[in-house]
Design a protein around this motif. Structure first.
Motif, PDB file in Angstrom:
ATOM      1  N   TYR A 132      31.161 -34.334 -21.183  1.00 28.46           N
ATOM      2  CA  TYR A 132      31.374 -33.857 -19.807  1.00 28.46           C
ATOM      3  C   TYR A 132      30.475 -32.661 -19.509  1.00 28.46           C
ATOM      4  O   TYR A 132      29.816 -32.605 -18.470  1.00 28.46           O
ATOM      5  N   TYR A 133      30.402 -31.712 -20.415  1.00 28.07           N
ATOM      6  CA  TYR A 133      29.596 -30.519 -20.186  1.00 28.07           C
ATOM      7  C   TYR A 133      28.099 -30.760 -20.356  1.00 28.07           C
ATOM      8  O   TYR A 133      27.286 -29.909 -19.995  1.00 28.07           O
ATOM      9  N   ALA A 134      27.723 -31.937 -20.850  1.00 28.19           N
ATOM     10  CA  ALA A 134      26.310 -32.290 -20.941  1.00 28.19           C
ATOM     11  C   ALA A 134      25.794 -32.855 -19.616  1.00 28.19           C
ATOM     12  O   ALA A 134      24.593 -32.960 -19.408  1.00 28.19           O
ATOM     13  N   ILE A 135      26.696 -33.198 -18.711  1.00 32.60           N
ATOM     14  CA  ILE A 135      26.346 -33.738 -17.403  1.00 32.60           C
ATOM     15  C   ILE A 135      25.935 -32.590 -16.482  1.00 32.60           C
ATOM     16  O   ILE A 135      26.563 -31.535 -16.504  1.00 32.60           O
ATOM     17  N   PRO A 136      24.893 -32.783 -15.665  1.00 32.10           N
ATOM     18  CA  PRO A 136      24.510 -31.735 -14.710  1.00 32.10           C
ATOM     19  C   PRO A 136      25.692 -31.333 -13.816  1.00 32.10           C
ATOM     20  O   PRO A 136      26.544 -32.168 -13.488  1.00 32.10           O
ATOM     21  N   GLU A 137      25.737 -30.072 -13.431  1.00 35.84           N
ATOM     22  CA  GLU A 137      26.902 -29.504 -12.758  1.00 35.84           C
ATOM     23  C   GLU A 137      27.333 -30.256 -11.501  1.00 35.84           C
ATOM     24  O   GLU A 137      28.525 -30.502 -11.302  1.00 35.84           O
ATOM     25  N   THR A 138      26.399 -30.653 -10.642  1.00 40.46           N
ATOM     26  CA  THR A 138      26.799 -31.338  -9.401  1.00 40.46           C
ATOM     27  C   THR A 138      27.447 -32.688  -9.715  1.00 40.46           C
ATOM     28  O   THR A 138      28.465 -33.041  -9.116  1.00 40.46           O
ATOM     29  N   ARG A 178      31.573 -34.070  -9.296  1.00 41.20           N
ATOM     30  CA  ARG A 178      31.959 -35.361  -8.699  1.00 41.20           C
ATOM     31  C   ARG A 178      32.818 -36.165  -9.668  1.00 41.20           C
ATOM     32  O   ARG A 178      33.808 -36.778  -9.276  1.00 41.20           O
ATOM     33  N   LEU A 179      32.418 -36.155 -10.924  1.00 38.50           N
ATOM     34  CA  LEU A 179      33.193 -36.870 -11.946  1.00 38.50           C
ATOM     35  C   LEU A 179      34.585 -36.277 -12.075  1.00 38.50           C
ATOM     36  O   LEU A 179      35.578 -37.003 -12.191  1.00 38.50           O
ATOM     37  N   PHE A 180      34.670 -34.966 -12.021  1.00 38.14           N
ATOM     38  CA  PHE A 180      35.958 -34.283 -12.096  1.00 38.14           C
ATOM     39  C   PHE A 180      36.859 -34.702 -10.936  1.00 38.14           C
ATOM     40  O   PHE A 180      38.042 -35.012 -11.122  1.00 38.14           O
ATOM     41  N   GLU A 181      36.316 -34.710  -9.728  1.00 40.97           N
ATOM     42  CA  GLU A 181      37.090 -35.129  -8.551  1.00 40.97           C
ATOM     43  C   GLU A 181      37.538 -36.579  -8.665  1.00 40.97           C
ATOM     44  O   GLU A 181      38.675 -36.914  -8.317  1.00 40.97           O
ATOM     45  N   LEU A 182      36.669 -37.446  -9.181  1.00 39.49           N
ATOM     46  CA  LEU A 182      37.034 -38.853  -9.377  1.00 39.49           C
ATOM     47  C   LEU A 182      38.185 -38.975 -10.367  1.00 39.49           C
ATOM     48  O   LEU A 182      39.152 -39.702 -10.129  1.00 39.49           O
ATOM     49  N   ALA A 183      38.092 -38.238 -11.475  1.00 36.53           N
ATOM     50  CA  ALA A 183      39.149 -38.285 -12.486  1.00 36.53           C
ATOM     51  C   ALA A 183      40.477 -37.780 -11.901  1.00 36.53           C
ATOM     52  O   ALA A 183      41.536 -38.335 -12.180  1.00 36.53           O
TER      53      ALA A 183
END
Length: 125
Positions: free
Chosen positions: A103-109, A113-118
């Motif tokens: 998760y933290y390897a993914i670019p911040e923006t 979005r991934l966080f909101e989807l989860a």
């Protein structure tokens, strides 16, 4: 017999090592010991001396106090409920740690979005 504090410290060593993506062998080399000793520390079979804990903390990039965080919690409070479906010790789950690292390897923006989807998916479930 294992002392609960030794077990807790060992778990915290293992969790931090996983989080930074380091193997037992790599940590052992940084500290100047054999990887088998790291295994014994992580399981709580062997007690970590103060000087060795200092070296491990330095190798893992955390303060010594990191290894004692949560040690004073009541074990009864650590159990999960069936309603929340979360393990009592989420950091003990290797898959969860790999997920966090990825998760933290993914670019911040994209991560946001991934966080909101989860969050949306977990609310629906």
């Amino acid at each position: 017999m294992k002392h609960p504090v030794d077990v807790h410290v060992g778990k915290r060593v293992r969790h931090r090592r996983w989080m930074v993506g380091m193997t037992q062998q790599q940590l052992a080399e940084k500290v100047g010991i054999k990887f088998q000793q790291i295994q014994k520390y992580e399981t709580g079979m062997n007690r970590v001396s103060a000087s060795r804990l200092w070296d491990i903390a330095e190798a893992l990039g955390v303060p010594v106090a990191f290894f004692f965080e949560g040690a004073d919690e009541n074990p009864a409070e650590k159990t999960s409920t069936k309603a929340d479906n979360v393990p009592a010790d989420i950091l003990a789950d290797k898959e969860a740690l790999e997920l966090v690292r990825s998760y933290y390897a993914i670019p911040e923006t994209q991560r946001r979005r991934l966080f909101e989807l989860a969050r949306v998916l977990s609310d629906v479930a």
